[in-house]
Motif scaffolding. Sequence first.
Motif, short mmCIF file in Angstrom:
data_model
loop_
_atom_site.label_atom_id
_atom_site.label_comp_id
_atom_site.label_asym_id
_atom_site.label_seq_id
_atom_site.Cartn_x
_atom_site.Cartn_y
_atom_site.Cartn_z
N ILE A 570 33.23 45.37 29.36
CA ILE A 570 33.63 46.03 30.59
C ILE A 570 34.40 45.08 31.49
CG2 ILE A 570 31.66 47.59 30.49
CD1 ILE A 570 30.32 45.98 32.66
N LYS A 571 35.13 45.65 32.47
CA LYS A 571 35.89 44.83 33.41
C LYS A 571 35.02 44.55 34.64
CE LYS A 571 40.20 44.44 35.96
NZ LYS A 571 41.51 45.06 36.30
N TYR A 572 34.76 43.27 34.89
CA TYR A 572 33.91 42.86 36.00
C TYR A 572 34.76 42.53 37.22
CZ TYR A 572 30.10 42.32 32.62
OH TYR A 572 29.14 42.54 31.67
N SER A 573 34.19 42.73 38.39
CA SER A 573 34.85 42.30 39.61
C SER A 573 34.73 40.79 39.74
CB SER A 573 34.20 42.97 40.83
OG SER A 573 32.89 42.45 41.02
N GLN A 574 35.53 40.21 40.63
CA GLN A 574 35.46 38.76 40.81
C GLN A 574 34.08 38.34 41.30
OE1 GLN A 574 38.01 36.44 40.10
NE2 GLN A 574 36.17 35.19 40.27
N GLU A 575 33.50 39.11 42.18
CA GLU A 575 32.17 38.78 42.69
C GLU A 575 31.14 38.81 41.56
OE1 GLU A 575 29.00 40.29 46.14
OE2 GLU A 575 30.95 41.29 45.88
N GLU A 576 31.25 39.80 40.68
CA GLU A 576 30.32 39.90 39.55
C GLU A 576 30.49 38.72 38.60
OE1 GLU A 576 29.76 44.72 39.03
OE2 GLU A 576 31.61 43.78 38.33
N LEU A 577 31.73 38.33 38.37
CA LEU A 577 32.00 37.18 37.49
C LEU A 577 31.41 35.90 38.08
CD1 LEU A 577 35.72 37.87 36.48
CD2 LEU A 577 33.72 38.02 34.98
N ASP A 578 31.59 35.71 39.37
CA ASP A 578 31.06 34.50 40.03
C ASP A 578 29.54 34.44 39.90
OD1 ASP A 578 33.60 33.75 40.74
OD2 ASP A 578 33.45 34.48 42.81
N LYS A 579 28.87 35.56 40.12
CA LYS A 579 27.41 35.59 40.02
C LYS A 579 26.95 35.33 38.59
CE LYS A 579 26.46 38.58 44.00
NZ LYS A 579 25.95 39.91 44.45
N MET A 580 27.71 35.87 37.64
CA MET A 580 27.38 35.68 36.23
C MET A 580 27.46 34.19 35.85
SD MET A 580 29.27 37.46 32.97
CE MET A 580 29.38 39.02 33.86
N VAL A 581 28.53 33.52 36.27
CA VAL A 581 28.71 32.11 35.95
C VAL A 581 27.60 31.29 36.60
CG1 VAL A 581 30.21 30.09 36.28
CG2 VAL A 581 31.20 32.28 35.61
N GLU A 582 27.19 31.66 37.82
CA GLU A 582 26.14 30.91 38.53
C GLU A 582 24.81 30.92 37.77
OE1 GLU A 582 25.56 32.04 42.57
OE2 GLU A 582 27.69 31.79 43.08
N LYS A 583 24.58 31.98 37.00
CA LYS A 583 23.33 32.09 36.25
C LYS A 583 23.38 31.36 34.91
CE LYS A 583 22.13 36.60 38.24
NZ LYS A 583 21.92 38.05 37.94
N SER A 584 24.56 30.92 34.51
CA SER A 584 24.74 30.35 33.17
C SER A 584 24.60 28.83 33.19
CB SER A 584 26.13 30.72 32.64
OG SER A 584 27.12 29.88 33.19
N PRO A 585 24.40 28.22 32.01
CA PRO A 585 24.34 26.74 31.95
C PRO A 585 25.71 26.09 32.14
CG PRO A 585 24.13 27.68 29.76
CD PRO A 585 24.09 28.84 30.72
N TYR A 586 26.77 26.90 32.25
CA TYR A 586 28.10 26.35 32.50
C TYR A 586 28.38 26.20 34.01
CZ TYR A 586 29.16 27.25 27.58
OH TYR A 586 29.16 27.23 26.21
#
Length: 853
Positions: A570-586
Amino acid sequence: MAFKNVAVEPKTGKKIYSQEEAYQATLNYFKGDDLAARVWINKYALKDSFGNIYEKNPDDMHRRLAKEIARVEKKYDNPMTEEQVYELLKDFKYIVPQGGPMTGIGNDYQIASLSNCFVVGNEGNSDSYGGILKIDQEQVQLMKRRGGVGHDLSHIRPKGSPVKNSALTSTGIVPFMERYSNSTREVAQDGRRGALMLSVSVKHPDSESFIDAKLEQGKVTGANVSVKIHDDFMQSVESGEPYKQQYPIDAKRPAYEKITDAEKIWKKIVHNAWKSAEPGILFWDTIIKESVPDCYADLGYKTVSTNPCGEIPLCPYDSCRLLAVNLYSYVEKPFTAEAKFNFEQFKEHVGYAQRMMDDIIDLELEKIDAIIEKIDADPEDEEIKSIERKLWEKIQTKANEGRRTGVGITAEGDMLAAVGLRYGTEDATDFSEEIHKTLAIEAYRSSVNLAKERGPFAIYDAEREKNNPLINRLREQDETLYTDMVKYGRRNIALLTIAPTGTTSLMTQTTSGIEPVFMPVYKRRRKVNPNDKEVRVDFVDEVGDSWEEYIVFHHKFVDWMKVNGLDTTIKYSQEELDKMVEKSPYYKATSNDVDWLRKVRMQGRIQKWVDHSISVTINLPNDVEEELVGKLYFEAWKSGCKGVTVYRDGSRSGVLISNKKDEKKKEKFSTFPTKRPEELEADVVRFQNNKDKWVAFIGLVGDLPYEIFTGLQDDEDGILLPRSVTKGKIIKNRDEDGNSRYDFQYTNKRGYKTTIEGLSYKFNPVFWNYAKLISGILRHGMPIHKVVDTVTSLQLDNDTINSWKAGVARALKKYIPNGTIAEGTVCGECGSNNVIYQEGCLTCPDCGSSKCG
């Protein structure tokens, strides 16, 4: 996928695949990764000189490699089978031969070396013209076989030294830097230019000129440059004491000495690296002290320079082949709470990797035999062929005698993320050091076992190595290994490196070398026609071009998403992408996030377990101060690094972009004066089209072009200007009638100022009119790459004017800031649209191809 009507090569009966057939099969192999598919087809698929493709996907390549390695294995006791080798190679999962080996093993269509890296040098440190030209020819002969070459210039006498020929005094190092650089740019390597490293000792009296050479526009654009830094120089910088330069640099009674300010040279190195990412630094005393081959320096193994990326310091006429172990594949249950690194499997595979590397040396020796046979069969006169033949004989001797290998790794960044460690933290560095210590011990153990089965390298001598720091670290960790090594010897003189795994990492679909991830999520842009059907326009640039943006996820970030139940479609919003990255080990573990000092210290700790060197870049944001570069260099020296390179990011717009919303920066052009200053610093750029010689005078504001005057040189309508003149001033004056004119003033060799009056009427009036047009758009702030596009697109009927146009475009390209996206340009080698300008050349960061002109 099945294909119909596959052609067959008449002599061998081998199937021939069309470009489209191979592309579709390879795209399927890489699960839709277009870039990986195009890179493999363009760089690694088996082809003949007519472009016929004989492998439909990488699985065919891995079968080819396995067959050849297994053929060598059969020469020795306890051979690995073809199937065993194939299982280690397939899917790029565990062991990945790089560059030359992957292209050349089992390739009968190309007479080329398997080596990735070479260093050449002058016996006896001869700096005669004959010796200098011999090196020039040797580097060209190696580059035509696709090898990267390095050599040192410290043996060339400094500028102004007396010589016994008509010149009376030496020209110094810089003119020869230009010669070697130009030769590199002339060598075609299947769409790429050659790769060259030039180094010089900071002890050399011309080292300051060497350091500045690449900042002079139009010079030394075909080479990487590095300064060999010695401990006493660093101590002089720390203490503020004067530093003695001398020639010859190692002489106890030098012919020439010069007392200089170490801090001044240091600041020049730091400033230039901050400004242009060069010169690189080689901590030479550390390199020599730690080098195992230098225990045999008196037998021809004295290290003199490095390969173009700096990861392999070499003696003259030695070479190295590279192979990477994919660290990510040893993580069980990646990105879960149960994730762990399988050390036992890793140890076993490192042993196999070292064994395969030794097999590849035998394959290389076969290739060298074929090269020498080709030279002998060539119709040229024996005298002409003698340098090339002797070159390969020397390389053959070193490969056979020392059997040097280059086992390394890739995917360090992904491996750390997969086991739940954040790159750059102390825990992550501790774990990385353990990985590399394990790799060193097991590679050396494998080399000792090979010595038992196949015999040690010809000049092995335990007594010579007993005080080497790396050998003693291995002894402290594993006394049994050391005891066996003393008893049986070792198969290879040196074993390990960490290279920048560039295109290899595209195919392993991992992070490169020991680098962190660049970005886990980023956007790409592709130019679109807004009038086409079903086109989405997400961005319109400053000149009105329309672009579509799309999200690209790093491959292993997708693995993390799947483990965590996140939808990858799916296509994520920028805010959703930022939150996703924050939860990752990257999170906070990208190349721009990692603390720079921590990264340097990590490099130093890993370096203690790598007998060659490490290619790694410290990425810095655009706005850092110069002092930080100096601080990082000092930390690298004290941490035990052998070399270090910094890259200060420019603001990159275009195809590859950050997801942040606030990163657009003002163009530097906004600082241009609205009124033309009375005088401007100026560069002189010469170029040749067909048989005509041209010259351009480029007025500068800061380091950016502000105006340009061009025309034919040395003809009745042109300008007679000494070749030595590369800089001067353009001064605005008035003639006797009060009309404005532009004069060029330069200082000659004797220190006298010479003025050429009236650039505005020295050239053909047509050239002058176009020059006024170009100067106008330069002065009003159009980005230089757009000015080049404008000049190139001019529709002109006159051949002479077209030659002028091409030369002007070439001259201005040199000023395009490194990293500027070449909008609308697609890489002809890998198909990427992430093509940038680098030193005036179009360069693809994704596959490394470069096109100049």
